[in-house]
Design a protein around this motif. Sequence first.
Motif, mmCIF file in Angstrom:
data_model
loop_
_atom_site.group_PDB
_atom_site.id
_atom_site.type_symbol
_atom_site.label_atom_id
_atom_site.label_comp_id
_atom_site.label_asym_id
_atom_site.label_seq_id
_atom_site.Cartn_x
_atom_site.Cartn_y
_atom_site.Cartn_z
ATOM 1 N N MET A 1 -6.891 -13.175 5.711
ATOM 2 C CA MET A 1 -7.227 -12.428 6.922
ATOM 3 C C MET A 1 -8.176 -13.250 7.799
ATOM 4 S SD MET A 1 -5.750 -9.477 7.084
ATOM 5 C CE MET A 1 -6.796 -8.551 8.206
ATOM 6 N N PRO A 2 -8.058 -13.140 9.120
ATOM 7 C CA PRO A 2 -8.964 -13.873 10.003
ATOM 8 C C PRO A 2 -10.372 -13.297 9.951
ATOM 9 C CG PRO A 2 -7.542 -12.422 11.271
ATOM 10 C CD PRO A 2 -7.028 -12.391 9.864
ATOM 11 N N HIS A 3 -11.351 -14.137 10.251
ATOM 12 C CA HIS A 3 -12.736 -13.693 10.311
ATOM 13 C C HIS A 3 -12.993 -12.948 11.624
ATOM 14 C CE1 HIS A 3 -13.889 -15.876 6.711
ATOM 15 N NE2 HIS A 3 -13.300 -16.960 7.197
ATOM 16 N N ARG A 4 -13.997 -12.087 11.595
ATOM 17 C CA ARG A 4 -14.320 -11.294 12.777
ATOM 18 C C ARG A 4 -14.627 -12.189 13.974
ATOM 19 N NH1 ARG A 4 -19.240 -6.942 13.058
ATOM 20 N NH2 ARG A 4 -20.464 -8.831 12.709
ATOM 21 N N ILE A 5 -15.367 -13.259 13.766
ATOM 22 C CA ILE A 5 -15.733 -14.127 14.885
ATOM 23 C C ILE A 5 -14.497 -14.717 15.553
ATOM 24 C CG2 ILE A 5 -16.048 -16.156 13.412
ATOM 25 C CD1 ILE A 5 -17.991 -15.255 16.646
ATOM 26 N N ASP A 6 -13.460 -14.980 14.770
ATOM 27 C CA ASP A 6 -12.235 -15.526 15.346
ATOM 28 C C ASP A 6 -11.466 -14.466 16.129
ATOM 29 O OD1 ASP A 6 -12.439 -18.205 14.467
ATOM 30 O OD2 ASP A 6 -11.858 -17.582 12.455
ATOM 31 N N ILE A 7 -11.559 -13.213 15.701
ATOM 32 C CA ILE A 7 -10.871 -12.143 16.416
ATOM 33 C C ILE A 7 -11.486 -11.949 17.803
ATOM 34 C CG2 ILE A 7 -10.364 -9.667 16.426
ATOM 35 C CD1 ILE A 7 -10.285 -9.834 13.352
ATOM 36 N N VAL A 8 -12.801 -12.015 17.909
ATOM 37 C CA VAL A 8 -13.466 -11.728 19.192
ATOM 38 C C VAL A 8 -13.635 -12.969 20.061
ATOM 39 C CG1 VAL A 8 -14.669 -9.758 18.190
ATOM 40 C CG2 VAL A 8 -15.824 -11.991 18.275
ATOM 41 N N THR A 9 -13.208 -14.112 19.572
ATOM 42 C CA THR A 9 -13.295 -15.354 20.340
ATOM 43 C C THR A 9 -11.956 -15.636 21.004
ATOM 44 O OG1 THR A 9 -14.947 -16.271 18.834
ATOM 45 C CG2 THR A 9 -13.730 -17.837 20.200
ATOM 46 N N PHE A 10 -12.003 -16.065 22.263
ATOM 47 C CA PHE A 10 -10.795 -16.448 22.972
ATOM 48 C C PHE A 10 -10.597 -17.949 22.795
ATOM 49 C CE2 PHE A 10 -12.312 -12.616 25.101
ATOM 50 C CZ PHE A 10 -11.183 -11.818 24.970
ATOM 51 N N HIS A 11 -9.599 -18.280 22.025
ATOM 52 C CA HIS A 11 -9.344 -19.673 21.675
ATOM 53 C C HIS A 11 -8.394 -20.284 22.703
ATOM 54 C CE1 HIS A 11 -11.114 -19.111 17.627
ATOM 55 N NE2 HIS A 11 -10.583 -17.906 17.719
ATOM 56 N N ASP A 12 -8.885 -21.273 23.438
ATOM 57 C CA ASP A 12 -8.091 -21.919 24.488
ATOM 58 C C ASP A 12 -8.096 -23.433 24.299
ATOM 59 O OD1 ASP A 12 -7.505 -19.507 25.992
ATOM 60 O OD2 ASP A 12 -9.631 -19.502 26.533
ATOM 61 N N PRO A 13 -7.546 -23.931 23.207
ATOM 62 C CA PRO A 13 -7.566 -25.382 22.997
ATOM 63 C C PRO A 13 -6.697 -26.079 24.038
ATOM 64 C CG PRO A 13 -6.108 -24.342 21.422
ATOM 65 C CD PRO A 13 -6.809 -23.232 22.150
ATOM 66 N N PRO A 14 -7.122 -27.231 24.520
ATOM 67 C CA PRO A 14 -6.297 -27.959 25.493
ATOM 68 C C PRO A 14 -5.037 -28.502 24.835
ATOM 69 C CG PRO A 14 -8.157 -29.306 24.801
ATOM 70 C CD PRO A 14 -8.368 -27.948 24.190
ATOM 71 N N VAL A 15 -4.015 -28.664 25.638
ATOM 72 C CA VAL A 15 -2.795 -29.294 25.148
ATOM 73 C C VAL A 15 -3.095 -30.763 24.873
ATOM 74 C CG1 VAL A 15 -0.404 -29.885 25.695
ATOM 75 C CG2 VAL A 15 -1.381 -27.709 26.483
ATOM 76 N N PRO A 16 -2.799 -31.265 23.692
ATOM 77 C CA PRO A 16 -3.084 -32.675 23.390
ATOM 78 C C PRO A 16 -2.387 -33.615 24.371
ATOM 79 C CG PRO A 16 -2.506 -31.464 21.398
ATOM 80 C CD PRO A 16 -2.220 -30.551 22.541
ATOM 81 N N ASP A 17 -3.006 -34.752 24.599
ATOM 82 C CA ASP A 17 -2.430 -35.750 25.496
ATOM 83 C C ASP A 17 -1.009 -36.099 25.062
ATOM 84 O OD1 ASP A 17 -4.766 -35.824 26.936
ATOM 85 O OD2 ASP A 17 -5.535 -37.644 25.996
ATOM 86 N N GLY A 18 -0.117 -36.089 26.023
ATOM 87 C CA GLY A 18 1.263 -36.460 25.756
ATOM 88 C C GLY A 18 2.113 -35.357 25.160
ATOM 89 N N ALA A 19 1.521 -34.193 24.920
ATOM 90 C CA ALA A 19 2.263 -33.082 24.315
ATOM 91 C C ALA A 19 2.605 -32.037 25.364
ATOM 92 C CB ALA A 19 1.444 -32.444 23.195
ATOM 93 N N SER A 20 3.557 -31.195 25.045
ATOM 94 C CA SER A 20 3.912 -30.058 25.886
ATOM 95 C C SER A 20 4.214 -28.886 24.971
ATOM 96 C CB SER A 20 5.140 -30.367 26.737
ATOM 97 O OG SER A 20 5.615 -29.179 27.382
ATOM 98 N N PRO A 21 3.801 -27.681 25.360
ATOM 99 C CA PRO A 21 4.167 -26.527 24.533
ATOM 100 C C PRO A 21 5.643 -26.182 24.620
ATOM 101 C CG PRO A 21 3.044 -25.814 26.523
ATOM 102 C CD PRO A 21 2.947 -27.309 26.489
#
Length: 203
Positions: free
Chosen positions: A1-21
């Motif tokens: 299960m995820p930790h509480r801090i991870d649930i309330v945090t908005f995770h916006d990691p940048p797209v790695p160089d040279g990658a595309s989603p």
Amino acid sequence: MPHRIDIVTFHDPPVPDGASPWVPGAGPSFHIDVADSDPAWQGWFDELAGRVRRALGWRALVIEHVGSTSVPGLPAKPIIDIDLVVADPADEASYLPALEAEGFELRVREPWWFEHRVLRSLEPRCHLHVFGYDSPEVVKHRLFRDWLRGNPDERDLYATTKRDAAATANEAGEHSMQYNARKEQVVREIYQRAFLAAGLLDG
């Protein structure tokens, strides 16, 4: 299960160089169609969930109707959002061929963001979001859905935000990701109130 801090945090990691989603040949859609709430959407989800369950059996750990079509009375793009939890989203061989055989098509691959994948169906229209069992996003999406279902004032605020964002994005010729960005501040404000009510944040 995820930790509480991870649930309330908005995770916006940048797209790695040279990658595309986006997988080759895929990309964000233009013209944002926000339609009135339709009772048929629940039936669309039931059909799609049945296809996923038929494809994966017990490998589908969770199949949840999320997003705006899961909230009665909320206008939405007529595309069913589903969260699918599998043991390991990075192990595409364990689920992707079976889903493709049921008419789903891989569109997005984001290993840098909780190994997120998105598949789409065109009939009914669907975005199938694949996460692992430890992803906080699955908890977030469920909490947001249930908060809107239980708080008509928040649902109406979000409805107005969606319609305004769609009108502005369409007028500017923007795509769906830019439409999402226009909603982001209000979405996060709603999340904060939901987190507080759920006891995930200190008031």
